[in-house]
Write a protein that holds these residues in place. Structure first.
Motif, PDB file in Angstrom:
ATOM      1  N   SER A 130     -16.762  30.226  24.435  1.00  0.00           N
ATOM      2  CA  SER A 130     -16.720  31.637  24.033  1.00  0.00           C
ATOM      3  C   SER A 130     -15.442  32.317  24.527  1.00  0.00           C
ATOM      4  O   SER A 130     -15.023  33.331  23.974  1.00  0.00           O
ATOM      5  CB  SER A 130     -17.960  32.380  24.523  1.00  0.00           C
ATOM      6  N   LEU A 158     -13.221  32.589  19.459  1.00  0.00           N
ATOM      7  CA  LEU A 158     -13.630  32.075  18.152  1.00  0.00           C
ATOM      8  C   LEU A 158     -15.118  31.758  18.097  1.00  0.00           C
ATOM      9  O   LEU A 158     -15.660  31.487  17.036  1.00  0.00           O
ATOM     10  CB  LEU A 158     -12.836  30.809  17.802  1.00  0.00           C
ATOM     11  N   TYR A 159     -15.753  31.753  19.250  1.00  0.00           N
ATOM     12  CA  TYR A 159     -17.167  31.411  19.313  1.00  0.00           C
ATOM     13  C   TYR A 159     -17.922  32.538  19.995  1.00  0.00           C
ATOM     14  O   TYR A 159     -17.539  32.989  21.076  1.00  0.00           O
ATOM     15  CB  TYR A 159     -17.372  30.100  20.085  1.00  0.00           C
ATOM     16  N   LYS A 210     -10.926  39.421  13.512  1.00  0.00           N
ATOM     17  CA  LYS A 210     -11.819  38.908  14.545  1.00  0.00           C
ATOM     18  C   LYS A 210     -13.028  38.300  13.839  1.00  0.00           C
ATOM     19  O   LYS A 210     -13.535  38.877  12.870  1.00  0.00           O
ATOM     20  CB  LYS A 210     -12.267  40.036  15.469  1.00  0.00           C
ATOM     21  N   PRO A 211     -13.496  37.149  14.303  1.00  0.00           N
ATOM     22  CA  PRO A 211     -14.633  36.493  13.641  1.00  0.00           C
ATOM     23  C   PRO A 211     -15.852  37.397  13.474  1.00  0.00           C
ATOM     24  O   PRO A 211     -16.554  37.309  12.474  1.00  0.00           O
ATOM     25  CB  PRO A 211     -14.944  35.309  14.567  1.00  0.00           C
ATOM     26  N   LEU A 237      -5.104  35.195  14.597  1.00  0.00           N
ATOM     27  CA  LEU A 237      -6.153  35.389  13.607  1.00  0.00           C
ATOM     28  C   LEU A 237      -5.852  36.621  12.765  1.00  0.00           C
ATOM     29  O   LEU A 237      -5.316  37.609  13.262  1.00  0.00           O
ATOM     30  CB  LEU A 237      -7.506  35.584  14.301  1.00  0.00           C
ATOM     31  N   LEU A 246      -7.175  27.335  21.808  1.00  0.00           N
ATOM     32  CA  LEU A 246      -7.740  27.964  20.610  1.00  0.00           C
ATOM     33  C   LEU A 246      -7.498  29.468  20.626  1.00  0.00           C
ATOM     34  O   LEU A 246      -7.244  30.077  19.592  1.00  0.00           O
ATOM     35  CB  LEU A 246      -9.244  27.676  20.508  1.00  0.00           C
ATOM     36  N   ARG A 247      -7.569  30.050  21.807  1.00  0.00           N
ATOM     37  CA  ARG A 247      -7.367  31.495  21.937  1.00  0.00           C
ATOM     38  C   ARG A 247      -5.958  31.907  21.510  1.00  0.00           C
ATOM     39  O   ARG A 247      -5.741  33.027  21.070  1.00  0.00           O
ATOM     40  CB  ARG A 247      -7.626  31.934  23.376  1.00  0.00           C
ATOM     41  N   SER A 257     -10.339  25.637  24.922  1.00  0.00           N
ATOM     42  CA  SER A 257     -10.663  27.034  24.662  1.00  0.00           C
ATOM     43  C   SER A 257      -9.417  27.919  24.808  1.00  0.00           C
ATOM     44  O   SER A 257      -9.168  28.804  23.978  1.00  0.00           O
ATOM     45  CB  SER A 257     -11.757  27.494  25.624  1.00  0.00           C
ATOM     46  N   ARG A 317     -18.184  34.304   6.545  1.00  0.00           N
ATOM     47  CA  ARG A 317     -18.226  33.331   7.637  1.00  0.00           C
ATOM     48  C   ARG A 317     -19.589  32.665   7.519  1.00  0.00           C
ATOM     49  O   ARG A 317     -20.613  33.350   7.377  1.00  0.00           O
ATOM     50  CB  ARG A 317     -18.092  34.061   8.974  1.00  0.00           C
ATOM     51  N   SER A 335     -12.613  31.338  24.011  1.00  0.00           N
ATOM     52  CA  SER A 335     -11.592  31.150  22.976  1.00  0.00           C
ATOM     53  C   SER A 335     -11.496  32.362  22.059  1.00  0.00           C
ATOM     54  O   SER A 335     -10.494  32.560  21.386  1.00  0.00           O
ATOM     55  CB  SER A 335     -11.913  29.915  22.127  1.00  0.00           C
TER      56      SER A 335
END
Length: 186
Positions: free
Chosen positions: A130, A134-135, A42-43, A39, A34-35, A31, A77, A132
Motif C-alpha cells: 500500500s 497503487l494498492y 490516483k487509482p 500516474l 512502483l511509487r 513498493s 478500474r 506504493s
C-alpha cells in the motif's frame, strides 16, 4: 512497462531462490519503485467495477474473454476478487466447525495458528504494497462477507456461492460502482 517487467523479474528471481534478501525488504523495494511511476490519476479517483464469481474463473483468461481490457479501455478500474479469499474461506469453515469432520484439540489449535500466520502475512504484505500508492490496503474478511448475507444464504450451504453473493454486496456498498459475477466460459 519496462520498469514493471524488471520488478516482476526480481520477484521471480527471489521465488526461484536466486536472490538472497528478506521478503519484506524486497517488497519494500518494489513498493518504493512502483511509487516512483508517474500516474495520470490516483487509482482511487477511477470508477471501480468488481469482478467476482467462481474462484477458478476469476483468474482464467479464456473465461474472462478480455473483459478487463474492455473495461479498462473505457475508463474503469477492475478489482478482481482475490483467489486467497477461498483459502481463507476454507480456514473459516474449519475454524468455525462448519465441516462434518471433527478435529482433535491439537489439530484445532494447529488450524488456528496457521490461520493466524496467514492473516499476519496478508497484513504485512498488503501494508508494504500500500506504500506504493497503487494498492489500497484491504484485508480479506470472510466472516464479514458471510455475515452480511446470512439472511440470503445459510452459511451451512458451503461453497463459493456465499462468497460470490457476499462479496458482491460488500463491494457495491463500499467501493464499486458495479459488480460482475462471472461463471465458467464467460
Amino acid at each position: 512497462m519496462e520498469q514493471l517487467a524488471h520488478l516482476w523479474k526480481e520477484l521471480i528471481t527471489y521465488f526461484e531462490g536466486r536472490l538472497s534478501v528478506r521478503f519484506s525488504t524486497l517488497l519494500s523495494t518494489v513498493s518504493h519503485r512502483l511509487r516512483s511511476i508517474p500516474l495520470k490519476m490516483k487509482p482511487r479517483e477511477i470508477p471501480t467495477i468488481s469482478l467476482v464469481g467462481e474462484i477458478f474463473v476469476r483468474r482464467e483468461e479464456f473465461s474472462r474473454k478480455n473483459i478487463l481490457d474492455y473495461l479498462e479501455n473505457r475508463g474503469f478500474r477492475v478489482k478482481v476478487a482475490p483467489v486467497m479469499e477461498y483459502l481463507q474461506y476454507s480456514n473459516y469453515v474449519l475454524n468455525t466447525g462448519l465441516t462434518e469432520q471433527e478435529f482433535s484439540l491439537k489439530t484445532q489449535l494447529r488450524l488456528k495458528i496457521v490461520t493466524h500466520a496467514q492473516e499476519w502475512w496478508e497484513r504485512r504484505i498488503k501494508t508494504i504494497l500500500s506504500q506504493s500508492g497503487l494498492y489500497h490496503f484491504e484485508m480479506i474478511e470472510v466472516s464479514k462477507t458471510i455475515s452480511g448475507v446470512t439472511h440470503l444464504i445459510n452459511e451451512n450451504f458451503r461453497g463459493e456461492c456465499i462468497l460470490t453473493v457476499g462479496l458482491s454486496m460488500r463491494e457495491i456498498l463500499e467501493e464499486s460502482c458495479g459488480v460482475i459475477s462471472i461463471g465458467p466460459f464467460g
